[in-house]
Design an enzyme around this catalytic site. Structure first.
Site, short mmCIF file in Angstrom:
data_model
loop_
_atom_site.label_atom_id
_atom_site.label_comp_id
_atom_site.label_asym_id
_atom_site.label_seq_id
_atom_site.Cartn_x
_atom_site.Cartn_y
_atom_site.Cartn_z
N CYS A 1 -8.75 16.56 -56.75
CA CYS A 1 -7.79 17.27 -57.14
C CYS A 1 -8.16 17.73 -58.55
O CYS A 1 -8.01 17.25 -59.48
CB CYS A 1 -6.48 16.60 -57.17
SG CYS A 1 -5.11 17.61 -57.78
N CYS B 1 -5.37 18.20 -61.01
CA CYS B 1 -4.95 16.89 -61.58
C CYS B 1 -5.80 16.34 -62.60
O CYS B 1 -5.73 16.02 -63.77
CB CYS B 1 -4.77 15.69 -60.58
SG CYS B 1 -3.99 16.15 -58.93
N ASP B 2 -7.36 16.35 -62.10
CA ASP B 2 -8.47 15.95 -63.11
C ASP B 2 -9.24 16.81 -63.50
O ASP B 2 -10.29 16.32 -64.47
CB ASP B 2 -9.11 14.84 -62.16
CG ASP B 2 -8.12 13.56 -61.59
OD1 ASP B 2 -6.94 13.36 -62.21
OD2 ASP B 2 -8.36 13.48 -60.35
#
Ligand code: NAP
Length: 316
Positions: free
Chosen positions: A142, A145-146
């Site tokens: 992701c 997200c990261d």
């Protein structure tokens, strides 16, 4: 066992929720506050995919971000506070057509007047031998997200669809260099993504290539790819790898009952109502355009509200 004897030993609820991610826990919160008896069946720990994110910066209300485990625990605690129950159980079969709806699990039988399907979708993995070991330690599924952990670094994105293209674009604004590895000679992604990617100065492409191996010491140091046409292998040094080759919705047990789209997501519009009365689909498992924690919690609230209305109409 007859339906009658199954019902006698089963635990009965107004609402049974399949899946304890953000959608399921929000549906539980809203339904419990509305006075429903509710149980959330969750296979592992609370939070689902959300619990795997080290840092969540795009969920409103946490100006410094929050880690996925903590946010999951907070959502679960809030639902429990209002009287919802959670149960660690593996769902083995579902009968959504019956009345009440019957869910058989590793921990017994649960019956619900209504059911919210919030089983989510898991990212597809490349299937490399050491992939699991590096999840969250250089290997990610992701970018939203990261990706922020790779400011000024070099990353590899694997895939050729809209997700991979969107991830590569997002990462091109954070990382110093993005190398997109795709197994074909052209992207499957829409034109708007292709053009933006071609114009991004820090994005390189490796066409007709597949990732063969993760290179590492203690940390990930790169990937070995193979050109499918020439057979030549190349080592690409990088700090992180983002695998973006699609997702697999957790709908195996629902096939034949709920209407699914070609990619096996549950067909339900913004009302979250499915083809079966009293059954609602919320979060990543629902066929929709944007899969984020905020859209999952929105679905959960809508599903609880629609279930409440549906039950009130039915029971007059
Ligand atoms: P997708 O469209 O199914 O694309 C998956 C990509 O990964 C394909 O290019 C595929 O290659 C590749 N792939 C699959 N398995 C692989 C493997 N084992 N090794 C290497 N490559 C592999 O999935 P997606 O990009 O996640 O998109 C899912 C859905 O969400 C689509 O409907 C998409 O349009 C939608 N979406 C839309 C947006 C938007 O902004 N409109 C953004 C993200 C996603 P092949 O091309 O060879 O099959």
């Amino acid at each position: 066992m007859s339906a009658q004897s199954t019902n006698a030993i089963a635990k009965h609820f107004d609402m049974v929720i399949l899946g304890g991610g953000p959608a399921g826990l929000t549906a539980a919160l809203y339904a419990a506050r509305a006075g429903f008896s509710v149980v959330v069946l969750e296979q592992l720990s609370a939070g689902g995919q959300m619990a795997l994110s080290h840092q969540i910066d795009n969920y409103p209300g946490f100006e410094n971000g929050i880690d996925g485990v903590t946010l999951s625990q907070k959502m679960e605690a809030q639902a429990l506070h209002f009287g919802a129950l959670t149960k660690r159980a593996e769902v083995q079969s579902v009968d959504l057509m019956s009345d009440p709806k019957v869910i058989r699990t590793s921990e017994g039988v649960y019956c619900g007047k209504t059911v919210v399907v919030a089983t989510g979708a898991v990212p597809r993995a490349l299937g490399l031998p050491e992939e699991q070991a590096f999840i969250g330690r250089g290997l990610h599924y992701c970018a939203a997200c990261d990706g922020m952990f790779y400011r000024g670094k070099t990353v590899v994105v694997v895939g050729g669809g809209n997700s991979a293209a969107a991830d590569a674009l997002l990462l091109s604004r954070i990382a110093e260099k993005v190398i997109l590895v795709h197994r074909r000679d052209t992207l499957r992604a829409e034109n708007i993504y292709r053009e933006s990617l071609q114009n991004a100065e820090n994005v390189e492409f490796r066409w007709n290539s597949e990732v063969r191996q993760l290179l590492h010491g203690d940390a990930l140091t790169g990937v070995r790819i193979r050109d499918k046409l020439s057979g030549l292998e190349e080592e690409i040094p990088c700090d992180g790898v983002f695998v973006s080759i699609g997702r697999r919705p957790a709908t195996e047990l629902l096939e034949g009952q709920l209407k699914l789209d070609d990619s096996k997501y549950v067909i339900a519009d913004e009302s979250t109502a499915t083809n079966i009365p009293g059954v609602f689909a919320a979060g990543d498992v629902r066929a929709k355009g944007v899969r984020q924690i905020v859209t999952a919690v929105a679905d959960g609230a809508v599903a609880a509200h629609m279930a409440e209305s549906w039950l009130a109409d039915r029971e007059g």
